[in-house]
Write a protein that holds these residues in place. Structure first.
Motif, PDB file in Angstrom:
ATOM      1  N   LYS A   1      -6.631 -34.357  36.015  1.00 50.65           N
ATOM      2  CA  LYS A   1      -6.202 -34.281  34.784  1.00 50.65           C
ATOM      3  C   LYS A   1      -6.933 -35.366  33.683  1.00 50.65           C
ATOM      4  O   LYS A   1      -6.300 -35.698  32.759  1.00 50.65           O
TER       5      LYS A   1
ATOM      6  N   LEU B   1      -9.371 -31.575  27.503  1.00 50.52           N
ATOM      7  CA  LEU B   1      -9.581 -31.593  26.190  1.00 50.52           C
ATOM      8  C   LEU B   1      -8.311 -31.361  25.257  1.00 50.52           C
ATOM      9  O   LEU B   1      -7.606 -30.577  25.477  1.00 50.52           O
TER      10      LEU B   1
ATOM     11  N   ASN C   1      -5.825 -30.070  22.334  1.00 45.04           N
ATOM     12  CA  ASN C   1      -5.945 -28.789  21.645  1.00 45.04           C
ATOM     13  C   ASN C   1      -5.705 -29.254  20.010  1.00 45.04           C
ATOM     14  O   ASN C   1      -5.753 -30.355  19.886  1.00 45.04           O
TER      15      ASN C   1
ATOM     16  N   LYS D   1       2.438 -35.028  24.947  1.00 44.29           N
ATOM     17  CA  LYS D   1       2.323 -36.401  24.630  1.00 44.29           C
ATOM     18  C   LYS D   1       1.471 -37.326  25.435  1.00 44.29           C
ATOM     19  O   LYS D   1       0.769 -37.920  24.786  1.00 44.29           O
TER      20      LYS D   1
ATOM     21  N   VAL E   1       2.312 -27.250  24.655  1.00 42.04           N
ATOM     22  CA  VAL E   1       0.717 -26.628  25.005  1.00 42.04           C
ATOM     23  C   VAL E   1       0.420 -25.423  25.487  1.00 42.04           C
ATOM     24  O   VAL E   1       1.287 -24.903  26.292  1.00 42.04           O
TER      25      VAL E   1
HETATM   26  P1  ADP Z   1       5.013 -34.090  27.480  1.00 41.53           P
HETATM   27  O1  ADP Z   1       4.969 -35.636  27.586  1.00 41.53           O
HETATM   28  O2  ADP Z   1       4.937 -33.790  25.636  1.00 41.53           O
HETATM   29  O3  ADP Z   1       6.309 -33.314  27.941  1.00 41.53           O
HETATM   30  P2  ADP Z   1       2.725 -33.662  28.808  1.00 41.53           P
HETATM   31  O4  ADP Z   1       2.105 -34.578  28.206  1.00 41.53           O
HETATM   32  O5  ADP Z   1       3.492 -33.791  30.235  1.00 41.53           O
HETATM   33  O6  ADP Z   1       4.113 -33.445  27.741  1.00 41.53           O
HETATM   34  O7  ADP Z   1       1.989 -32.245  28.857  1.00 41.53           O
HETATM   35  C1  ADP Z   1       2.534 -30.963  29.411  1.00 41.53           C
HETATM   36  C2  ADP Z   1       1.487 -30.437  30.328  1.00 41.53           C
HETATM   37  O8  ADP Z   1       0.633 -29.878  29.583  1.00 41.53           O
HETATM   38  C3  ADP Z   1       0.793 -31.233  31.455  1.00 41.53           C
HETATM   39  O9  ADP Z   1       0.596 -30.760  32.586  1.00 41.53           O
HETATM   40  C4  ADP Z   1      -0.426 -31.661  30.911  1.00 41.53           C
HETATM   41  O10 ADP Z   1      -1.205 -31.811  31.618  1.00 41.53           O
HETATM   42  C5  ADP Z   1      -0.842 -30.369  30.018  1.00 41.53           C
HETATM   43  N1  ADP Z   1      -1.684 -30.434  28.963  1.00 41.53           N
HETATM   44  C6  ADP Z   1      -1.580 -31.511  27.862  1.00 41.53           C
HETATM   45  N2  ADP Z   1      -2.423 -31.347  27.023  1.00 41.53           N
HETATM   46  C7  ADP Z   1      -3.068 -30.149  27.388  1.00 41.53           C
HETATM   47  C8  ADP Z   1      -4.425 -29.864  26.870  1.00 41.53           C
HETATM   48  N3  ADP Z   1      -4.767 -29.945  25.592  1.00 41.53           N
HETATM   49  N4  ADP Z   1      -5.013 -28.606  27.642  1.00 41.53           N
HETATM   50  C9  ADP Z   1      -4.365 -28.112  28.616  1.00 41.53           C
HETATM   51  N5  ADP Z   1      -3.486 -28.808  29.342  1.00 41.53           N
HETATM   52  C10 ADP Z   1      -2.621 -29.879  28.468  1.00 41.53           C
END
Ligand code: ADP
Ligand code: ZN
Length: 694
Positions: free
Chosen positions: A155, A159, A161, A188, A338
């Motif tokens: 991770k 990239l 989004n 986040k 996401v």
């Molecule tokens: P939050 O903290 O907002 O609840 P996370 O940061 O844990 O969300 O992200 C949720 C999931 O999506 C994680 O598994 C993360 O690795 C994945 N993720 C976040 N941004 C991207 C992205 N741009 N492309 C692919 N996967 C992503």
């Protein structure tokens, strides 16, 4: 610096300089350690925190500097390390014998550097000296700690989004504190990483989390980006580790410090970015003196170092939401998950009608069905109940005797030893009675102390009961239970989460420790056993709390690929709060809360202090509280001020009787000033902006 005091050399921190000779006898300074030991800005911060929270400056400074600096003559005891020498090539090593070979193998496994103490467990000193002579090894003295084990989970190179890119830019462009208001699973964390990677070469990052032990995944992700420049601060560090980590941070060697609320006091050389993840979590408020809120301390550091502050949450506190509405802070939204994964589908179950059908168990027909489906589809589920133990109150069926803790006005809760059968058996006799307030424990009674009968009624559910019922209803279900009874060791939680991640169980059942932060691909279902827990308490924040926890726990389902499902069980489905839970609408929820708080002039539309008066004698406690109340009332300013007095929600705990005096003022500054003029309020605990009114 060190001074001689009562014939002993003591370590102290200079908090101010005066050029007037004091009346008492002074001693010369024996040694000055470090002019910048605790930077001036931090001392000033400590001073303010102490003032605002009615604590002593020593107490706050005690949080800034590891205790060992004060108690040990030589806290920074240097250690010896063996390193592969820089000018030797492995092709020229030509080690003699198995022992030298072993030493080199060990070093290679450990990135070429090992603590002498660790190496010497397997290799003799003579062997090592031989290698040093050949110039294959070097000896180094230092305070380096072994590099943290880094697990790259792929991770480190995600990239962003489109939504994340926009949000990132907005945060970077903003000159104010920024609230990142993003639904669960909106990514986040990825934004935090990018922000952290963009600080200047000399700048440092402080990443504050609600609880460090519960977030192994996130820490690992930062470690895979920042490698050895990550410092992790938590209560389980040994004193020696604390000294070393503290030094690495204070000297600027560590680029990023990750920790829970206590990390906010570790002096950074140049804090440039401060991130508070899950800013709504109450663990950011210290429940013991000094009763600071981490956000307030962050604000003081920010002011002095001109640091950027970012707060993230899917369910921000009304206080933060209000600051954004007033324009004091900026707000950046991430309204979608996401990958455009839909927010999970919500299903509410009315437990009253479940009872009418004769099902009094904590698992409704609907939840049972969904769980059977999870099993069939080889998915996973999270089941949440914020009550541990087996059951709530215990009563004697024949005389109605209630079992209370001898030290608290609180029910004793049954905790079972073995948990694999739902039916009462002789095994019950081995169960324990536990007080959840003070921890008092005794054997479960064999008979009623009043009437001698042996027939008890149980009210309320705990995680142990849910586990037993699940095992009876769905025997094939593999269950992990995570609560403070099952998670006791340092790494228990992490180990359990790893096992769950590897699909060694179908269900993760637990209390609030499983509600936040966890990110498991296979979890499709979240079941909330009793959503009413915490509602209708005499606290203006009870709805906010329940909304936060329900949203957080729901956020564990269907985070990737397919849409998740949530089953929420409640005895009161008509409660208005559930309308907002159903639609994942934190914004409308906050507007609704804001209206009611504005009407009743509750925080953030006022500021509050909770004064607690306690004594083992009820009448003494009462009289003291009444006197305090009357004295304050007499001098209470006109206008939006208020003062009242009541027994505590738990009138007796730990063998003491408690009374509260609540003080309400138009704002915090006025409140602190008013209370300062009333000092000393002897024997009164003062909590400004308390996290709970109970
Ligand atoms: P939050 O903290 O907002 O609840 P996370 O940061 O844990 O969300 O992200 C949720 C999931 O999506 C994680 O598994 C993360 O690795 C994945 N993720 C976040 N941004 C991207 C992205 N741009 N492309 C692919 N996967 C992503
Ligand atoms: Zn108790």
């Amino acid at each position: 610096m060190r001074v001689s005091f009562r014939n002993r050399v003591r370590t102290g921190i200079v908090v101010g300089v005066s050029n007037q000779k004091p009346e008492f006898k002074t001693q010369p300074v024996q040694e000055v350690w470090d002019e910048q030991f605790v930077p001036f800005h931090y001392i000033e911060t400590a001073r303010e925190v102490a003032h605002e929270n009615f604590a002593s400056l020593e107490k706050v400074l005690g949080l800034m500097v590891p205790e060992k600096f004060f108690t040990s003559q030589n806290p920074e005891k240097r250690e010896t390390f063996y390193k592969l020498s820089s000018n030797s090539k492995s092709s020229n090593w030509n080690p003699k014998g198995v022992k030298q070979k072993l030493a080199l193998e060990l070093l290679q496994k450990n990135k070429g550097c090992m603590r002498s103490e660790d190496l010497r467990k397997q290799v003799s000193l003579v062997t090592l000296q031989g290698l040093v002579k050949k110039d294959i090894l070097e000896i180094e003295e230092g305070t380096l700690i072994s590099p943290l084990a880094v697990t790259d989970n792929g991770k480190s190179n995600i990239l962003l989004n489109e939504d994340q890119v926009k949000a990132l830019k907005k945060i970077q462009d903003s000159k104010k504190t920024t609230l990142l208001f993003g639904v669960t699973g909106s990514g986040k964390t990825e934004i935090y990483k990018k922000l952290a990677q963009n600080v200047s070469p000399a700048g440092q990052v402080l990443l504050l989390l609600p609880e460090i032990a519960l977030t192994p995944q996130l820490i690992a992700e930062f470690q895979s980006i920042f490698k050895g420049a990550v410092s992790v601060w938590h209560s389980k560090l040994s004193e020696g580790e604390k000294i070393q980590e503290w030094k690495r941070v204070q000297s600027g060697e560590a680029k990023i410090l990750i920790g829970a609320r206590s990390a906010v006091f570790v002096p950074l050389q140049k804090p440039e970015l401060i991130i508070l993840d899950e800013e709504h979590e109450w663990t950011f408020k210290n429940e013991f003196a000094p009763r600071f809120h981490t956000i307030d301390v962050v604000g003081k550091i920010q002011e002095r170092f001109d640091a950027k502050v970012v707060l993230g949450s899917a369910t921000p506190r009304l206080e933060s939401f209000h600051k954004c509405e007033m324009g004091e802070w900026d707000r950046v939204d991430l309204p979608k998950r996401v990958g455009d994964v839909m927010m999970p589908e919500m299903r509410f179950v009315d437990l009253k009608s479940e009872a009418k059908r004769g099902n009094y168990s904590p698992i409704s027909g609907a939840l049972e069905e969904e769980l059977a489906d999870i099993l069939k589809q080889k998915k996973q589920a999270v089941i949440f109940l914020n009550k541990r133990g087996f059951s709530g109150a215990t009563m004697c069926k024949s005389c109605g005797h209630k079992f209370e803790c001898p030290h608290c006005s609180h029910n004793m809760k049954m905790h079972r030893k073995r948990n694999d059968e739902f039916r009462m058996t002789n095994d019950e006799l081995k169960a324990k009675f536990v007080c959840h307030v003070c921890g008092h424990m005794e054997l479960f009674p064999k008979k009623c102390p009043e009437c001698g009968k042996e027939d008890f009624a149980f009210r309320g559910w705990g995680t142990q009961m849910v586990e037993a019922v699940l095992k009876e209803k769905l025997p094939k279900l593999r269950i992990f239970r995570a609560d403070s009874d099952s998670i006791t060791g340092k790494h228990d939680f992490e180990t359990l989460m790893n096992k769950f991640h590897n699909y060694e169980a179908d269900v993760l059942l637990g209390t609030q420790m499983i509600a936040k932060g966890l990110d498991f691909e296979r979890v499709q279902l979240v079941g909330v056993v009793l959503a009413d827990v915490g509602l209708n308490l005499p606290d203006f924040r009870s709805e906010e709390r329940v909304f936060q926890i329900l949203t957080q726990v729901s956020g564990r389902a269907g985070r990737r690929a397919s849409r998740g499902k949530i089953v929420i069980q409640t005895f009161n489905p008509e409660e208005k709060i559930f309308d907002f839970v159903k639609t994942h609408d934190a914004e409308s929820f906050l507007h609704w809360q804001k209206e009611s708080r504005q009407k009743s002039l509750m925080p953030p539309f006022s500021s509050m202090a909770k004064l607690t008066i306690s004594d083992i004698r009820k009448e003494v406690s009462f009289a003291h509280a009444q006197k305090t109340f009357k004295n304050l009332k007499k001098v209470l300013p006109e206008g939006e001020w208020d003062c009242h007095f009541a027994p505590a929600f738990f009138p007796r705990t730990h063998g003491k009787y408690h009374f509260h005096v609540f003080l309400k003022a138009p704002n915090k500054k006025a409140l602190v000033e008013f209370l300062t003029t009333q000092i000393p309020l002897e024997g009164v605990k003062i909590d400004v902006d308390p996290s709970s009114l109970l």
